[in-house]
Design an enzyme around this catalytic site. Structure first.
Site, PDB file in Angstrom:
ATOM      1  N   ASP A  67       5.835   7.887   2.430  1.00 17.18           N
ATOM      2  CA  ASP A  67       5.012   8.551   2.691  1.00 17.18           C
ATOM      3  C   ASP A  67       4.811   9.420   4.065  1.00 17.18           C
ATOM      4  OD1 ASP A  67       3.958   6.728   2.766  1.00 17.18           O
ATOM      5  OD2 ASP A  67       2.309   6.918   1.709  1.00 17.18           O
ATOM      6  N   ASN A 135      -7.877   0.200  -2.295  1.00 20.21           N
ATOM      7  CA  ASN A 135      -8.328   0.850  -3.727  1.00 20.21           C
ATOM      8  C   ASN A 135      -7.217   0.849  -5.367  1.00 20.21           C
ATOM      9  OD1 ASN A 135      -6.718   2.310  -2.644  1.00 20.21           O
ATOM     10  ND2 ASN A 135      -8.195   4.516  -2.375  1.00 20.21           N
ATOM     11  N   HIS A 137      -3.988   2.169  -4.078  1.00 20.19           N
ATOM     12  CA  HIS A 137      -2.959   2.504  -4.027  1.00 20.19           C
ATOM     13  C   HIS A 137      -1.752   2.107  -3.778  1.00 20.19           C
ATOM     14  CE1 HIS A 137      -4.302   4.213   0.366  1.00 20.19           C
ATOM     15  NE2 HIS A 137      -3.117   2.784   0.699  1.00 20.19           N
ATOM     16  N   GLU A 142      -3.791   8.309  -4.455  1.00 22.70           N
ATOM     17  CA  GLU A 142      -5.642   7.862  -4.855  1.00 22.70           C
ATOM     18  C   GLU A 142      -5.146   7.358  -6.290  1.00 22.70           C
ATOM     19  OE1 GLU A 142      -5.946   6.367  -2.296  1.00 22.70           O
ATOM     20  OE2 GLU A 142      -6.028   7.956  -0.382  1.00 22.70           O
TER      21      GLU A 142
HETATM   22  C1  F6R Z   1       2.261   2.951   2.969  1.00 17.92           C
HETATM   23  C2  F6R Z   1       2.049   3.115   2.153  1.00 17.92           C
HETATM   24  C3  F6R Z   1       0.226   2.782   1.899  1.00 17.92           C
HETATM   25  C4  F6R Z   1       0.342   1.662   2.178  1.00 17.92           C
HETATM   26  C5  F6R Z   1      -0.906   0.393   1.565  1.00 17.92           C
HETATM   27  C6  F6R Z   1      -1.086  -1.143   2.481  1.00 17.92           C
HETATM   28  O1  F6R Z   1       3.120   4.483   3.349  1.00 17.92           O
HETATM   29  O2  F6R Z   1       2.530   3.616   1.317  1.00 17.92           O
HETATM   30  O3  F6R Z   1       0.327   2.013  -0.019  1.00 17.92           O
HETATM   31  O4  F6R Z   1       1.167   0.192   1.524  1.00 17.92           O
HETATM   32  O5  F6R Z   1      -2.729   1.762   2.184  1.00 17.92           O
HETATM   33  O6  F6R Z   1      -1.284  -0.673   3.393  1.00 17.92           O
HETATM   34  P1  F6R Z   1      -1.445  -1.563   4.223  1.00 17.92           P
HETATM   35  O7  F6R Z   1      -0.567  -2.499   4.709  1.00 17.92           O
HETATM   36  O8  F6R Z   1      -1.617  -1.365   6.768  1.00 17.92           O
HETATM   37  O9  F6R Z   1      -2.741  -3.259   3.753  1.00 17.92           O
END
Ligand code: F6R
Length: 241
Positions: A67, A135, A137, A142
């Protein structure tokens, strides 16, 4: 799902790296899906170390990021483009042409999702690295995203913006939109490796693994993947028992 529980984040990162290194040695032309955020940072550090020790090379590897934010330039320090160069690419021998990060050019907003999606259709990942949002995702899929989604432009959840505001000066600077691989694209990968650590992930990790499969918690779909490994530290695993 294969669940591996390690003592702490350091061990999680080493374990994740040893798995990726194993695949890379077996197939130097690996196609790997990459994530940003805090979770894979230790993995990247260990991969860099293995490269510096001449144990592995990324010369023939193709990478595809999950992403990218929309509304900030690639050159912005918090873009995922900057993140990947800062924490990984600048230290290893990846070939620039083999690095794929979703385009976030506003002039091409109508095409960027379809273009990335088409490329993913032609390039099945051997392994996809994931983190999980508080959450539930994966990528920026989301809660509420259809489970058969493909690359699209997403309006970020308020919770995601709050979680990610730690990287910005304040929440108003956190982009409201992003481009993300869809859930279907992620599930298409031959293998999946999800990393989670810390107490704040314990609840969502338990729901991902033990809860019902629902688009209210997108990561729960991983229960249906035939080769998915979840690597946790003891804190993130603390609500599994
Ligand atoms: C990042 C992504 C997100 C993160 C998720 C967890 O490229 O796609 O899904 O993996 O938000 O983020 P952290 O590791 O910072 O807790």
């Amino acid at each position: 799902m294969k669940i591996i529980v390690c003592k702490n984040y350091d061990e999680v990162s080493k374990r994740a790296a040893s798995i990726v290194i194993g695949y890379l040695k077996a197939n130097p032309q690996l196609k790997i899906g990459l994530a940003t955020g805090s979770s894979p940072l230790g993995l990247y550090k260990n991969l860099i170390k293995a490269y510096q020790n001449k144990e592995i090379s990324f010369k023939e590897v193709n990478s595809y990021n999950l992403d990218e934010y929309i509304g900030i330039d690639q050159s912005h320090p918090q873009s995922y483009y900057s993140f990947m160069y800062e924490h990984f690419f600048k230290y290893v021998d990846m070939v620039k042409e083999n690095i794929h990060i979703p385009d976030n050019n506003l002039d091409r907003i109508d095409e960027i999702a379809d273009d990335y999606n088409l490329m993913l259709h032609h390039n099945q990942m051997d392994i996809q690295i994931l983190g999980i949002g508080s959450n539930g995702h994966i990528g920026f899929n989301e809660p509420g995203t259809p489970l058969d989604s493909e690359t699209f432009i997403v309006t970020l959840d308020e919770q995601t913006r709050i979680d990610n505001s730690r990287f910005f000066n304040n929440i108003d600077e956190v982009p409201r939109y992003a481009i993300t691989m869809g859930i279907k694209n992620i599930m298409y990968s031959k293998k999946i490796l999800l990393i989670a650590s810390g107490q704040e992930k314990a609840e969502v990790v338990s729901r991902m693994i033990k809860g019902k499969i629902t688009n209210k918690l997108p990561a729960s779909i991983l229960q249906l993947h035939s080769d998915c490994t979840i690597i946790l530290d003891e804190e993130a695993a603390s609500k599994l028992l």
